[in-house]
Enzyme design. Structure first.
Site, mmCIF file in Angstrom:
data_model
loop_
_atom_site.group_PDB
_atom_site.id
_atom_site.type_symbol
_atom_site.label_atom_id
_atom_site.label_comp_id
_atom_site.label_asym_id
_atom_site.label_seq_id
_atom_site.Cartn_x
_atom_site.Cartn_y
_atom_site.Cartn_z
ATOM 1 N N CYS A 140 5.922 1.651 -1.127
ATOM 2 C CA CYS A 140 5.269 0.518 -0.921
ATOM 3 C C CYS A 140 3.833 0.393 -1.923
ATOM 4 O O CYS A 140 2.992 -0.177 -1.516
ATOM 5 C CB CYS A 140 4.586 0.793 0.623
ATOM 6 S SG CYS A 140 6.153 0.932 1.676
ATOM 7 N N HIS B 44 -4.811 -0.443 2.468
ATOM 8 C CA HIS B 44 -3.220 -0.286 2.724
ATOM 9 C C HIS B 44 -2.857 -0.561 4.232
ATOM 10 O O HIS B 44 -2.211 -1.173 4.546
ATOM 11 C CB HIS B 44 -2.804 1.079 2.082
ATOM 12 C CG HIS B 44 -1.309 1.222 2.104
ATOM 13 N ND1 HIS B 44 -0.398 0.435 1.329
ATOM 14 C CD2 HIS B 44 -0.425 1.974 2.675
ATOM 15 C CE1 HIS B 44 0.766 0.602 1.572
ATOM 16 N NE2 HIS B 44 0.893 1.782 2.663
ATOM 17 N N GLU C 168 -6.474 7.466 4.600
ATOM 18 C CA GLU C 168 -6.967 6.275 3.586
ATOM 19 C C GLU C 168 -8.418 6.364 3.829
ATOM 20 O O GLU C 168 -9.249 6.080 2.923
ATOM 21 C CB GLU C 168 -6.305 5.106 3.912
ATOM 22 C CG GLU C 168 -7.012 3.995 2.914
ATOM 23 C CD GLU C 168 -6.056 2.520 2.962
ATOM 24 O OE1 GLU C 168 -5.702 2.204 4.037
ATOM 25 O OE2 GLU C 168 -6.511 1.755 2.039
ATOM 26 N N LYS D 248 -2.568 -6.416 6.636
ATOM 27 C CA LYS D 248 -1.367 -6.161 7.142
ATOM 28 C C LYS D 248 -1.143 -6.738 8.743
ATOM 29 O O LYS D 248 -0.189 -6.702 9.327
ATOM 30 C CB LYS D 248 -0.564 -4.653 6.917
ATOM 31 C CG LYS D 248 -0.243 -4.501 5.621
ATOM 32 C CD LYS D 248 0.399 -3.145 5.408
ATOM 33 C CE LYS D 248 0.806 -2.894 3.736
ATOM 34 N NZ LYS D 248 -0.400 -2.609 2.832
ATOM 35 N N HIS E 82 3.964 -5.198 7.135
ATOM 36 C CA HIS E 82 4.169 -4.757 5.804
ATOM 37 C C HIS E 82 5.092 -5.364 4.897
ATOM 38 O O HIS E 82 6.621 -5.112 5.138
ATOM 39 C CB HIS E 82 4.338 -3.098 6.082
ATOM 40 C CG HIS E 82 4.184 -2.153 5.170
ATOM 41 N ND1 HIS E 82 4.071 -2.719 3.784
ATOM 42 C CD2 HIS E 82 3.977 -0.967 5.237
ATOM 43 C CE1 HIS E 82 3.907 -1.448 3.240
ATOM 44 N NE2 HIS E 82 4.075 -0.515 3.921
ATOM 45 N N PHE F 248 5.907 5.989 0.219
ATOM 46 C CA PHE F 248 6.620 7.466 0.478
ATOM 47 C C PHE F 248 6.869 7.653 -0.836
ATOM 48 O O PHE F 248 7.126 6.911 -1.722
ATOM 49 C CB PHE F 248 8.130 6.768 1.107
ATOM 50 C CG PHE F 248 7.765 6.436 2.759
ATOM 51 C CD1 PHE F 248 6.563 7.083 3.293
ATOM 52 C CD2 PHE F 248 8.769 5.823 3.394
ATOM 53 C CE1 PHE F 248 6.654 6.599 4.775
ATOM 54 C CE2 PHE F 248 8.840 5.446 4.568
ATOM 55 C CZ PHE F 248 7.396 5.960 5.531
#
Lengths: 81, 411
Positions: free
Chosen positions: B162, B302, B313, B334, B339, B399
């Protein structure tokens, strides 16, 4: 058993589906590569779709001999006989 | 002194609009792109998650049938967004040997791969289409964009889950700074709303299960957040050396002032709870851009709306920006788009550039009860940014422990 006219019409449909070429441009004397600008990857897709549509087997070593649309129609016609 | 790089063209196809003007109008208003998936396979496989954020404009409405036939859906989205960015940039005459592509994806041609597997099992190897390999390969979007626009200075595909879309901008900036290209089409594309990826993300409990209320499922920073919402689409940004843009009198949206990429080396999926990797990425990006924390006024976070992801974050932002964090307005887009995985960073970069250019910030929807452990200033209604120099950040994490940050400055 399909007539040559029926095979041509069916093949034109397959070519149109794969390349977007107008079905009427797919004529017996047209070369797949020189006139219709069909590359080898599209040709293989057309061959496999034709096998399914007409219930025939077109061996890989035969594909290189199918230079024109007429060659393909005649081969399919012969294979169906 | 490094070459300055500017952004001159934007493109997107997303769950909240099939082009940039539509997406941006919606992003400022605040809409949800999430809907129940209208496909037989949802029931057929009894998927635990029955909704997603699908593109508003199907690729078949933009591309010709024959064009689309030779492209995986992820590549279709990439080409649509890149063409819009190209038109938007006004570029016509260009040295194609100095024009590169950096177009990312997180997953690649998953529809093509799995369709081909189904065909193999049902009909045998001869029926597996000869275009299968070029359609499933993850460099497919980059290669198709290169082919479509005639970009010959390399076609690159950063793959970092991502963070991929943001890493594409990092790579594009490096290509221009190092002198390997003058113009780069950067972006990210993803088309993974397919039963297998949904099942896989659901099995790791990454997805929201708010099946009865899709529009309120993506809720970053809210105490009721329970996972992300799968999105799809693409974003594209045409970047070029400043002197190249000035010489042709281009409209300049902003400067891509700095970027950075770091790795957590902590866990394959879990974010480092102390946000250390993300903190290093934020600091490195600001250093790269030669800006101070006090220069930052806006962050496109994010913020995926997972219970475990949103807080680290915040910790990273607080550590990297210090007490100035209280003066920074944060948007979590998002909440609207879902996403978009490997495309998310590119779409959010488009929004960050537009925020700086238009001096308006996109809104965060579905924030009803803000998590008290994340006391950020979240933009929930349309808000303007002040006149004068502006600097904004956009973060992406993936990830694998990938962290990527870009810094956009007004011109």
């Amino acid at each position: 058993m399909a007539s040559n006219e029926e095979i041509l019409a069916g093949l034109a449909e397959i070519v149109n589906e794969e390349t977007g070429l107008a079905p009427e441009s797919v004529e017996m004397d047209k070369s797949f590569t020189d006139d219709l600008d069909i590359d080898s990857i599209s040709m293989m897709t057309i061959v496999v779709n034709a096998e399914e549509k007409f219930g025939v087997r077109i061996p890989d070593e035969e594909v290189k001999n199918l230079k024109t649309v007429g060659d393909a129609v005649n081969f399919i016609s012969g294979a169906q006989a | 002194m490094a070459r300055k790089v500017v952004i001159t063209g934007l493109g997107a196809t997303t769950p909240i609009g099939g082009d940039v003007p539509t997406m941006w109008k919606n992003a400022l208003k605040g809409v949800s792109g999430a809907r129940t998936i209208e496909a037989d396979w949802v029931q057929e496989y009894e998927l635990p998650v029955t909704f997603a954020a699908q593109v508003t404009t199907p690729a078949s409405e933009v591309l010709s049938r024959v064009e689309a036939k030779r492209m995986d859906p992820s590549t279709q989205f990439a080409v649509i967004a890149a063409r819009e960015a190209w038109r938007d940039s006004g570029l016509e005459e260009i040295d194609h040997d100095r024009f590169a592509v950096a177009f990312a994806t997180g997953i690649g041609g998953v529809w093509t791969l799995l369709d081909a597997w189904d065909t193999l099992r049902a009909k045998g190897p001869r029926r597996v289409l000869p275009m299968t390999v070029p359609m499933l390969m993850p460099n497919g979007p980059a290669a198709a964009v290169s082919l479509d626009l005639g970009a010959r200075a390399g076609a690159h595909t950063p793959v970092s889950a991502c963070a991929s879309g943001t890493e594409a901008l990092h790579q594009g900036l490096e290509l221009i700074r190092s002198g390997k290209a003058d113009v780069v089409m950067c972006g990210g594309a993803e088309a993974a709303i397919h039963p297998m990826p949904i099942a896989a993300f659901a099995s790791m409990h990454a997805l929201s299960r708010r099946n009865d209320d899709p529009e309120h499922a993506s809720r970053p920073y809210d105490t009721g957040r329970d996972g992300f919402v799968m999105g799809e689409g693409a974003g594209a940004l045409l970047i070029e050396a400043e002197e190249h843009a000035l010489a042709r009198g281009a409209r300049i949206y902003g400067e891509l002032a700095g970027t950075s990429v770091t790795a957590d080396a902590y866990h394959i999926t879990a974010p480092d709870p102390g946000g250390l990797g993300a903190t290093r990425a934020l600091k490195a990006a600001m250093f790269d851009a030669r800006v101070q924390p006090s220069d930052i006024s806006h962050v496109n976070a994010h913020a995926t709306s997972t219970p475990v992801g949103d807080k680290p974050e915040y910790v990273a932002l607080k550590t990297a920006l210090g007490s100035h964090i209280d003066n920074v307005a944060v948007s979590a887009t998002k909440s609207q788009t879902g996403h978009l995985l490997g495309a998310s960073g590119a779409v959010e970069a488009v929004m960050t550039v537009l925020a700086v250019y238009d001096r308006k910030m996109p809104v965060t929807i579905n924030l009803e009860n803000q998590d008290p452990e994340i006391p950020l200033d979240i933009v929930t209604t349309e808000r303007t940014l002040p006149a004068g120099d502006l600097v904004a950040l956009s973060n992406s994490f993936g990830f694998g422990g990938h962290n990527a940050v870009i810094v956009v400055r007004s011109v």
